[in-house]
Scaffold this motif. Structure first.
Motif, PDB file in Angstrom:
ATOM      1  N   MET A 271      47.839  42.210  40.752  1.00 32.79           N
ATOM      2  CA  MET A 271      46.760  42.790  39.958  1.00 32.79           C
ATOM      3  C   MET A 271      47.115  44.155  39.389  1.00 32.79           C
ATOM      4  SD  MET A 271      44.269  40.600  39.687  1.00 32.79           S
ATOM      5  CE  MET A 271      45.585  39.441  39.368  1.00 32.79           C
ATOM      6  N   ILE A 272      48.314  44.651  39.663  1.00 33.61           N
ATOM      7  CA  ILE A 272      48.727  45.920  39.055  1.00 33.61           C
ATOM      8  C   ILE A 272      49.492  45.696  37.754  1.00 33.61           C
ATOM      9  CG2 ILE A 272      48.742  47.174  41.225  1.00 33.61           C
ATOM     10  CD1 ILE A 272      51.780  46.967  41.258  1.00 33.61           C
ATOM     11  N   SER A 273      49.770  44.456  37.434  1.00 35.25           N
ATOM     12  CA  SER A 273      50.508  44.137  36.217  1.00 35.25           C
ATOM     13  C   SER A 273      49.585  44.193  34.998  1.00 35.25           C
ATOM     14  CB  SER A 273      51.114  42.738  36.343  1.00 35.25           C
ATOM     15  OG  SER A 273      51.658  42.324  35.117  1.00 35.25           O
ATOM     16  N   TYR A 274      50.140  44.555  33.874  1.00 36.70           N
ATOM     17  CA  TYR A 274      49.377  44.587  32.623  1.00 36.70           C
ATOM     18  C   TYR A 274      49.766  43.438  31.700  1.00 36.70           C
ATOM     19  CZ  TYR A 274      47.839  49.177  34.122  1.00 36.70           C
ATOM     20  OH  TYR A 274      47.281  50.202  34.830  1.00 36.70           O
ATOM     21  N   GLU A 275      50.443  42.450  32.249  1.00 40.27           N
ATOM     22  CA  GLU A 275      50.870  41.287  31.461  1.00 40.27           C
ATOM     23  C   GLU A 275      49.663  40.442  31.069  1.00 40.27           C
ATOM     24  OE1 GLU A 275      54.041  40.881  30.465  1.00 40.27           O
ATOM     25  OE2 GLU A 275      54.429  42.783  31.490  1.00 40.27           O
ATOM     26  N   PRO A 276      49.740  39.725  29.948  1.00 39.78           N
ATOM     27  CA  PRO A 276      48.620  38.873  29.507  1.00 39.78           C
ATOM     28  C   PRO A 276      48.194  37.843  30.550  1.00 39.78           C
ATOM     29  CG  PRO A 276      50.254  39.070  27.757  1.00 39.78           C
ATOM     30  CD  PRO A 276      50.844  39.724  28.973  1.00 39.78           C
ATOM     31  N   GLU A 277      49.156  37.274  31.291  1.00 39.33           N
ATOM     32  CA  GLU A 277      48.782  36.271  32.296  1.00 39.33           C
ATOM     33  C   GLU A 277      47.993  36.883  33.449  1.00 39.33           C
ATOM     34  OE1 GLU A 277      53.081  37.398  32.466  1.00 39.33           O
ATOM     35  OE2 GLU A 277      52.006  36.239  30.990  1.00 39.33           O
ATOM     36  N   THR A 278      48.223  38.161  33.727  1.00 39.33           N
ATOM     37  CA  THR A 278      47.431  38.845  34.759  1.00 39.33           C
ATOM     38  C   THR A 278      45.993  39.003  34.287  1.00 39.33           C
ATOM     39  OG1 THR A 278      49.357  40.020  35.586  1.00 39.33           O
ATOM     40  CG2 THR A 278      47.219  40.944  36.150  1.00 39.33           C
ATOM     41  N   GLN A 279      45.804  39.399  33.046  1.00 36.13           N
ATOM     42  CA  GLN A 279      44.452  39.539  32.508  1.00 36.13           C
ATOM     43  C   GLN A 279      43.735  38.198  32.485  1.00 36.13           C
ATOM     44  OE1 GLN A 279      42.805  42.453  31.987  1.00 36.13           O
ATOM     45  NE2 GLN A 279      41.099  41.035  31.888  1.00 36.13           N
ATOM     46  N   GLU A 280      44.446  37.149  32.124  1.00 36.62           N
ATOM     47  CA  GLU A 280      43.853  35.805  32.121  1.00 36.62           C
ATOM     48  C   GLU A 280      43.415  35.416  33.531  1.00 36.62           C
ATOM     49  OE1 GLU A 280      46.611  33.049  30.310  1.00 36.62           O
ATOM     50  OE2 GLU A 280      46.762  34.310  28.515  1.00 36.62           O
ATOM     51  N   GLU A 281      44.273  35.698  34.517  1.00 40.28           N
ATOM     52  CA  GLU A 281      43.913  35.355  35.892  1.00 40.28           C
ATOM     53  C   GLU A 281      42.734  36.193  36.379  1.00 40.28           C
ATOM     54  OE1 GLU A 281      45.923  34.172  40.117  1.00 40.28           O
ATOM     55  OE2 GLU A 281      47.032  35.586  38.862  1.00 40.28           O
ATOM     56  N   LYS A 282      42.681  37.468  36.006  1.00 36.72           N
ATOM     57  CA  LYS A 282      41.525  38.300  36.360  1.00 36.72           C
ATOM     58  C   LYS A 282      40.243  37.691  35.808  1.00 36.72           C
ATOM     59  CE  LYS A 282      43.745  42.833  36.663  1.00 36.72           C
ATOM     60  NZ  LYS A 282      43.871  44.163  36.043  1.00 36.72           N
ATOM     61  N   ASP A 283      40.292  37.212  34.576  1.00 37.39           N
ATOM     62  CA  ASP A 283      39.113  36.588  33.958  1.00 37.39           C
ATOM     63  C   ASP A 283      38.696  35.335  34.712  1.00 37.39           C
ATOM     64  OD1 ASP A 283      39.081  38.593  32.049  1.00 37.39           O
ATOM     65  OD2 ASP A 283      40.029  37.371  30.490  1.00 37.39           O
ATOM     66  N   VAL A 284      39.666  34.518  35.099  1.00 38.15           N
ATOM     67  CA  VAL A 284      39.376  33.288  35.856  1.00 38.15           C
ATOM     68  C   VAL A 284      38.732  33.645  37.192  1.00 38.15           C
ATOM     69  CG1 VAL A 284      40.443  31.348  37.091  1.00 38.15           C
ATOM     70  CG2 VAL A 284      41.127  31.853  34.739  1.00 38.15           C
ATOM     71  N   LYS A 285      39.306  34.604  37.911  1.00 36.61           N
ATOM     72  CA  LYS A 285      38.768  35.008  39.217  1.00 36.61           C
ATOM     73  C   LYS A 285      37.397  35.644  39.080  1.00 36.61           C
ATOM     74  CE  LYS A 285      42.360  33.600  41.499  1.00 36.61           C
ATOM     75  NZ  LYS A 285      42.300  32.353  42.250  1.00 36.61           N
ATOM     76  N   LEU A 286      37.190  36.405  38.014  1.00 38.46           N
ATOM     77  CA  LEU A 286      35.875  37.000  37.764  1.00 38.46           C
ATOM     78  C   LEU A 286      34.824  35.906  37.601  1.00 38.46           C
ATOM     79  CD1 LEU A 286      34.052  39.459  37.089  1.00 38.46           C
ATOM     80  CD2 LEU A 286      34.789  39.181  34.709  1.00 38.46           C
ATOM     81  N   HIS A 287      35.121  34.897  36.802  1.00 34.30           N
ATOM     82  CA  HIS A 287      34.150  33.806  36.575  1.00 34.30           C
ATOM     83  C   HIS A 287      33.946  32.974  37.832  1.00 34.30           C
ATOM     84  CE1 HIS A 287      33.433  34.779  32.445  1.00 34.30           C
ATOM     85  NE2 HIS A 287      34.726  34.873  32.235  1.00 34.30           N
ATOM     86  N   GLN A 288      34.993  32.792  38.621  1.00 37.00           N
ATOM     87  CA  GLN A 288      34.821  32.086  39.899  1.00 37.00           C
ATOM     88  C   GLN A 288      33.903  32.882  40.816  1.00 37.00           C
ATOM     89  OE1 GLN A 288      38.881  31.516  41.202  1.00 37.00           O
ATOM     90  NE2 GLN A 288      39.035  29.537  40.164  1.00 37.00           N
ATOM     91  N   PHE A 289      34.066  34.205  40.861  1.00 41.15           N
ATOM     92  CA  PHE A 289      33.186  35.030  41.690  1.00 41.15           C
ATOM     93  C   PHE A 289      31.753  34.990  41.162  1.00 41.15           C
ATOM     94  CE2 PHE A 289      31.014  39.088  42.555  1.00 41.15           C
ATOM     95  CZ  PHE A 289      30.877  38.935  43.935  1.00 41.15           C
ATOM     96  N   TYR A 290      31.576  35.059  39.842  1.00 33.47           N
ATOM     97  CA  TYR A 290      30.222  34.971  39.269  1.00 33.47           C
ATOM     98  C   TYR A 290      29.536  33.679  39.697  1.00 33.47           C
ATOM     99  CZ  TYR A 290      30.826  38.899  35.982  1.00 33.47           C
ATOM    100  OH  TYR A 290      30.997  40.136  35.399  1.00 33.47           O
ATOM    101  N   ARG A 291      30.263  32.563  39.651  1.00 33.21           N
ATOM    102  CA  ARG A 291      29.665  31.278  40.057  1.00 33.21           C
ATOM    103  C   ARG A 291      29.312  31.302  41.541  1.00 33.21           C
ATOM    104  NH1 ARG A 291      33.452  29.418  36.463  1.00 33.21           N
ATOM    105  NH2 ARG A 291      34.973  28.887  38.079  1.00 33.21           N
ATOM    106  N   TRP A 292      30.252  31.751  42.364  1.00 34.77           N
ATOM    107  CA  TRP A 292      30.017  31.828  43.800  1.00 34.77           C
ATOM    108  C   TRP A 292      28.853  32.780  44.094  1.00 34.77           C
ATOM    109  CZ3 TRP A 292      29.896  35.686  47.435  1.00 34.77           C
ATOM    110  CH2 TRP A 292      29.940  35.290  48.779  1.00 34.77           C
TER     111      TRP A 292
END
Length: 155
Positions: A43-64
């Motif tokens: 989560m310290i990376s600024y790569e596009p795939e890190t941002q995509e994964e942050k978005d996925v985890k954020l939405h998973q947390f919102y659902r939970w």
């Protein structure tokens, strides 16, 4: 998702009251449920795939979190989650302060944070910086919370 249930420690009561004005005076009954999702990228990376994964985890947390809050409220108790990106309450009145997920993990679980300049990053004991933290809160008794979390684990 990994989580644990904690009574609100004395050193966090004032801060939590500033995040959730609805719990002022009830902080002694407040339970804090820090959650952690393992990530494939640091989560310290600024790569596009890190941002995509942050978005996925954020939405998973919102659902939970939405499911958790709904189930607790159905039983007549107050509950909320904070937005991990902003630290603001999502389902109830938001106060003038923001909830610090990383600092909370340090206080509640003694996880080690480190400073990356403008933000603190959590280091999970098993996953290192491959972790997405977020937090839920409730005034429900521990037994009700455990029952709800168990029922959620079956779906």
């Amino acid at each position: 998702m990994q989580y644990s249930v904690h009574a609100c420690p004395r050193q966090m009561k004032r801060e939590v009251g500033l995040v959730f004005p609805d719990v002022v005076g009830k902080e002694s009954d407040l339970l804090i449920i820090p959650t952690f999702q393992k990530t494939t990228t640091s989560m310290i990376s600024y790569e596009p795939e890190t941002q995509e994964e942050k978005d996925v985890k954020l939405h998973q947390f919102y659902r939970w979190g939405s499911d958790f809050v709904s189930r607790i409220r159905e039983q007549g108790y107050w509950a909320d989650i904070t937005d991990p990106m902003s630290g603001m309450a999502l389902f109830t009145n938001s106060g003038p302060s923001l909830y610090p997920d990383v600092e909370s993990a340090e206080i509640l679980l003694r996880y080690t944070p480190f400073n990356l300049g403008m933000c603190f990053v959590l280091s999970h004991p098993q996953w290192g910086t491959h972790v997405y933290p977020a937090t839920a809160f409730t005034l429900a008794p521990v037994a009700v919370v455990q029952q709800v979390l168990y029922a959620m684990s079956l779906t």
